[in-house]
Design a protein around this motif. Structure first.
Motif, short mmCIF file in Angstrom:
data_model
loop_
_atom_site.label_atom_id
_atom_site.label_comp_id
_atom_site.label_asym_id
_atom_site.label_seq_id
_atom_site.Cartn_x
_atom_site.Cartn_y
_atom_site.Cartn_z
N UNK A 55 0.84 -1.21 0.00
CA UNK A 55 0.00 0.00 0.00
C UNK A 55 0.87 1.25 0.00
N UNK A 56 1.93 1.26 0.80
CA UNK A 56 2.87 2.40 0.78
C UNK A 56 3.49 2.54 -0.61
N UNK A 57 3.95 1.43 -1.16
CA UNK A 57 4.60 1.44 -2.47
C UNK A 57 3.65 1.98 -3.54
N UNK A 58 2.41 1.55 -3.49
CA UNK A 58 1.43 1.93 -4.51
C UNK A 58 0.95 3.37 -4.41
N UNK A 59 1.04 3.96 -3.22
CA UNK A 59 0.44 5.28 -3.00
C UNK A 59 1.43 6.44 -2.97
N UNK A 60 2.72 6.15 -3.00
CA UNK A 60 3.71 7.22 -2.94
C UNK A 60 4.79 6.95 -3.99
N UNK A 135 10.40 -7.26 -4.53
CA UNK A 135 9.81 -7.39 -5.86
C UNK A 135 9.51 -6.04 -6.52
N UNK A 136 9.98 -4.96 -5.92
CA UNK A 136 9.83 -3.65 -6.54
C UNK A 136 11.22 -3.10 -6.85
N UNK A 137 11.63 -3.16 -8.11
CA UNK A 137 13.00 -2.76 -8.46
C UNK A 137 13.31 -1.28 -8.21
N UNK A 138 12.28 -0.46 -8.03
CA UNK A 138 12.52 0.97 -7.76
C UNK A 138 13.05 1.21 -6.35
N UNK A 139 12.83 0.25 -5.45
CA UNK A 139 13.28 0.40 -4.06
C UNK A 139 14.74 -0.04 -3.98
N UNK A 140 15.60 0.92 -3.65
CA UNK A 140 17.04 0.67 -3.60
C UNK A 140 17.54 0.36 -2.19
N UNK A 141 16.87 0.91 -1.17
CA UNK A 141 17.35 0.76 0.20
C UNK A 141 16.23 0.29 1.11
#
Length: 179
Positions: A55-60, A135-141
């Protein structure tokens, strides 16, 4: 932005108090935030942690500077002190190992509360958080940090004790998170 996922409100309360986070809603979740932090309370369990993190990933919008953090309490063998901060480097879930980083602790993620001595540190949310961020390649850290609340005696864990345990290590959490 620092995105924090906790399972329980007492785990979140140390951050809410220290950083004066304001209470909001994000879909069905309680969200606490200020201009630098967004903290979501997932509820207990792998699927709850996965859904709240997603939900955090999808909304920001995700930037390269964003950090995702799963923080909370865990049970551990007596070789670990109550209040000890654990940086998780490996998760074992359903007999599969997921490596996050070398020279850190191994944690076993369980689907049910554990009230008998185990060989490793145990929690109930880490794999769900990991599954969503990995599973979200945009998250680096991202980091998974746990504080030892008990030695497989879940009945001894209290709301006030949980908040206090997290508050006592909040500066250490910051130094690991922003290192």
């Amino acid at each position: 932005m620092l995105y924090i996922v906790t399972a329980l409100k007492p785990e979140a309360q140390a951050f809410v108090d220290k950083y004066r986070l304001k209470k909001n809603k994000l879909q069905n979740y309680t969200l606490f935030q200020n201009k630098n932090i967004k903290l979501i309370i997932s509820g207990i369990g792998v699927s709850n942690a996965r859904l709240a993190t997603q939900t955090l990933i999808n909304n920001f919008d995700i930037t390269d500077d964003d950090i995702y953090l799963n923080v909370g309490i865990c049970a551990a063998p007596k070789s670990h002190s109550i209040g000890e901060l654990i940086e998780v480097g490996e998760i074992i879930y359903k007999d599969t190992s997921y490596l996050l980083g070398a020279d850190k602790q191994t944690l076993t993620c369980k689907d049910e509360e554990v009230a008998s001595e185990q060989a490793t540190i145990v929690d109930m949310e880490s794999y769900g958080f990991y599954d969503a961020v990995f599973h979200n390649p945009a998250i680096k850290k991202f980091h998974i940090l746990k504080v030892v609340s008990d030695h497989f005696e879940p009945k001894k864990v209290t709301k006030e004790g949980t908040k206090s345990l997290l508050f006592n290590v909040i500066d250490d959490i910051n130094s690991i998170t922003f290192d």
